[in-house]
Motif scaffolding. Sequence first.
Motif: not given
Length: 332
Positions: A264-265, A267-268, A273-274, A277
């Motif tokens: 998690d995180g 591709s933030d 925006h992400s 997911q």
Amino acid sequence: MGKRLNSDEMQTIFEILQKSYDVYGPKIYQGTGCFSDTDIVRYGLLNSWEELVWDQKSDYSFKEVLFPVSETILYFTEDEMKTADGVARQRLIFLKSCDFHALKRLDEMYLKNGAEDYYYRRMRENTVFAVMGCKESGKNCFCVSMGTNRCEEYDMYIFPDEKGCYMELRCRELEVLLWDYGQNAQEKLNFVEKNEIHVEIPENLPDIIHQDSMWQEYGSRCIGCGRCNFVCPTCTCFTMQDIFYKDNPKAGERRRVWASCQVDGYSDIAGGHSFRQSQGERMRFKVLHKVADYKKRFGYHMCVGCGRCENVCPEYISYVACLQKLKEKEGK
């Protein structure tokens, strides 16, 4: 022409190397495995020839010696900045053929993929590589399928057997140090010729493969731990961290730290925006990068078939099985 060494000469060779290099290779770290009272094999500074592990694949790759998990790249105050110094001594790394092929992938990403990475180049130019001959395939290895079971452009080749050790040198610097030891010989190099696992890499995937429903099954199974990325010798992503000192909050250091496209995180972006997911989308990104996208750009596959991701997954997600599913969809 190579050299045939006996056991006493092997230890002498190692001691000579220690005088000029920090020598790294796979070694056993007792009691540090994932489960109680288990060991782990990973790369570290060697103190003796006997520490070097030949008969099993390391759980982690050589990458953490050449490209540290956490590396300070600069120091800063409110007034100035200073680039961190490189390692004090040259390094010699013992590694298997698949990992030596992974070195080519790292070079491609850090030295030829746009601007050169200064810190990687500095370490790379200060390192020589000794390829360890493989007598038999490791668990879940498929290096033969990937064409990484053999290599030629090494600085040193070395393989121990019941008679001692066979060594070849292709680096002038090492020849000067070691050529006077042992008896001249010419022997066949030991490399793995057959794996228990055979993998056929798809070469003609449909353009809509990223929309295939096969990726959805990984959404519920993958826990996003990133272990597959950290053991992989060809994963290159990192993030940046600024550390501020407690005694002077206006001073600190900048570090680059390994990152994982599975967590998690990763591709933030700005604005909250992400991308990617779901874990299925992340699995798709990783796998297609290893066996499709990278080759379109550089002409050869990123994956070297070491099988470490297969070994380390806590949810027993099979990378090999995923490749087999992709092969079945080829050309459709």
